[in-house]
Design an enzyme around this catalytic site. Structure first.
Site, PDB file in Angstrom:
ATOM      1  N   LYS A 172      -9.803  -6.135  10.241  1.00 23.27           N
ATOM      2  CA  LYS A 172      -8.713  -5.456  11.310  1.00 23.27           C
ATOM      3  C   LYS A 172      -8.458  -6.292  12.456  1.00 23.27           C
ATOM      4  O   LYS A 172      -7.239  -6.483  13.049  1.00 23.27           O
ATOM      5  CB  LYS A 172      -8.897  -4.013  11.396  1.00 23.27           C
ATOM      6  CG  LYS A 172      -8.689  -3.123  10.192  1.00 23.27           C
ATOM      7  CD  LYS A 172      -7.445  -3.383   9.440  1.00 23.27           C
ATOM      8  CE  LYS A 172      -7.343  -2.443   8.298  1.00 23.27           C
ATOM      9  NZ  LYS A 172      -5.876  -2.660   7.748  1.00 23.27           N
ATOM     10  N   GLY A 204       0.721  -1.134  -0.033  1.00 22.10           N
ATOM     11  CA  GLY A 204       0.071  -0.155   0.061  1.00 22.10           C
ATOM     12  C   GLY A 204       0.992   1.191  -0.204  1.00 22.10           C
ATOM     13  O   GLY A 204       0.532   2.350   0.574  1.00 22.10           O
ATOM     14  N   ALA A 205       2.029   0.983  -0.573  1.00 23.82           N
ATOM     15  CA  ALA A 205       2.977   2.249  -0.528  1.00 23.82           C
ATOM     16  C   ALA A 205       2.623   3.579  -1.435  1.00 23.82           C
ATOM     17  O   ALA A 205       2.785   4.629  -1.008  1.00 23.82           O
ATOM     18  CB  ALA A 205       4.288   1.795  -1.209  1.00 23.82           C
ATOM     19  N   ASN A 214       0.674  -2.721   5.276  1.00 29.94           N
ATOM     20  CA  ASN A 214       0.048  -1.593   5.197  1.00 29.94           C
ATOM     21  C   ASN A 214      -1.091  -1.523   4.347  1.00 29.94           C
ATOM     22  O   ASN A 214      -2.264  -0.727   4.846  1.00 29.94           O
ATOM     23  CB  ASN A 214       0.878  -0.398   5.158  1.00 29.94           C
ATOM     24  CG  ASN A 214       0.258   0.941   4.875  1.00 29.94           C
ATOM     25  OD1 ASN A 214      -0.313   1.408   5.825  1.00 29.94           O
ATOM     26  ND2 ASN A 214       0.040   1.337   3.575  1.00 29.94           N
ATOM     27  N   TYR A 258     -14.419  -4.496   7.085  1.00 29.41           N
ATOM     28  CA  TYR A 258     -13.339  -3.726   7.343  1.00 29.41           C
ATOM     29  C   TYR A 258     -12.859  -3.924   8.988  1.00 29.41           C
ATOM     30  O   TYR A 258     -11.888  -4.364   9.046  1.00 29.41           O
ATOM     31  CB  TYR A 258     -13.389  -2.358   7.029  1.00 29.41           C
ATOM     32  CG  TYR A 258     -11.999  -1.452   7.292  1.00 29.41           C
ATOM     33  CD1 TYR A 258     -11.205  -1.269   6.555  1.00 29.41           C
ATOM     34  CD2 TYR A 258     -11.952  -0.831   8.267  1.00 29.41           C
ATOM     35  CE1 TYR A 258     -10.040  -0.671   6.559  1.00 29.41           C
ATOM     36  CE2 TYR A 258     -10.898  -0.021   8.583  1.00 29.41           C
ATOM     37  CZ  TYR A 258      -9.712   0.047   7.734  1.00 29.41           C
ATOM     38  OH  TYR A 258      -8.824   0.708   8.060  1.00 29.41           O
ATOM     39  N   SER A 284      -6.166  -0.916  12.912  1.00 28.65           N
ATOM     40  CA  SER A 284      -7.088   0.309  12.883  1.00 28.65           C
ATOM     41  C   SER A 284      -8.087   0.386  14.260  1.00 28.65           C
ATOM     42  O   SER A 284      -8.267  -0.834  14.674  1.00 28.65           O
ATOM     43  CB  SER A 284      -8.360   0.221  11.817  1.00 28.65           C
ATOM     44  OG  SER A 284      -9.204   1.058  11.939  1.00 28.65           O
TER      45      SER A 284
END
Length: 246
Positions: free
Chosen positions: A156, A12-13, A86, A152, A138
């Protein structure tokens, strides 16, 4: 330059947090492999960061393709010393609105990819007697999601479970596994998903009175990646501005 002999892989850079993490690790001397599906974003990032950054384009939802890419990267670099899982995708759908197709698509990126990459890099870390696995969770994992959807939030929470399981299994190998749980980071994925009303409401609920900056998350990643963090494993570091303590 604590990390000048280390190689890091950051997924996820191309996003807000990812860019900040790549920049921070490269500044400490690490050779950083920036992985994202957006080739243009990676090109711009590596141009900004300089020679310590190389790009790897991949679709994290393609499990076999990701495994093949990991094998190629390990063949090229020898080993990955620092893995930062990430990447993540967000959906606002709550329980009644999530479909099984959407559930599987989100889990493939947020959870499956982290497992596959961890699985791929750990043998080399074991051989070296040193490694860092850092997973981006998160605040949603323990709040149940305020503006985030069901899938989501569950992804997480599962990522925290993967972190703890990895840490426990690898205790004594020189490898640590930790998670970071930010809340409301100033990044396109979060800010574009929130309405003006949502942003105002959440900002009012945060005791420190502002949203988290990507560079603050990157600073925590840099700390967990450092040699001096070797006694910390199996932790989730909250970065929620006082929304929830403990």
């Amino acid at each position: 330059m604590e990390l000048q002999d280390k190689t890091a892989l950051v997924t996820g850079a191309g996003g807000g947090i990812g860019r900040a993490v790549v920049t921070a690790l490269a500044a400490e001397g690490a050779q950083v492999i920036a992985l994202d599906r957006d080739a243009d974003a990676l090109d711009a990032l590596c141009a900004d960061v300089g020679p310590n950054c190389s790009a790897a384009v991949a679709d994290l939802s393609d499990g076999p393709g990701l495994q093949a890419l990991a094998a190629d990267l390990l063949g090229k670099h020898g080993r990955i010393d620092i893995l930062v899982n990430n990447a993540g995708i967000l959906t606002p759908h709550k329980l009644a609105g999530i479909t099984l197709e959407d559930w599987h698509a989100l889990m493939s990126v947020n959870l499956d990819a982290a497992m596959l990459l961890t699985q791929a890099v750990v043998p080399g870390m074991k051989d070296a007697g040193w490694g860092r696995v850092i997973n981006m969770a998160s605040y949603a994992w323990k709040s149940g999601g305020l503006t985030a959807g069901t899938a989501y939030s569950v992804s997480k929470a599962a990522l925290v479970g993967l972190t703890y399981s990895t840490a426990r299994e690898l205790t004594g190998t020189g490898i640590t596994a930790n998670a970071i749980a930010p809340a409301y980071v100033v990044s396109p994925m979060i800010m574009n998903q929130l309405s003006d009303e949502d942003r105002a409401r959440q900002l009012a609920a945060i005791p420190v009175g502002r949203f988290c900056e990507p560079e603050e998350v990157a600073h925590t990643v840099r700390f967990l990646a450092s040699p001096l963090a070797g006694f910390m494993t199996g932790l989730t570091i909250d970065m929620n501005g006082g929304l929830q303590f403990g």
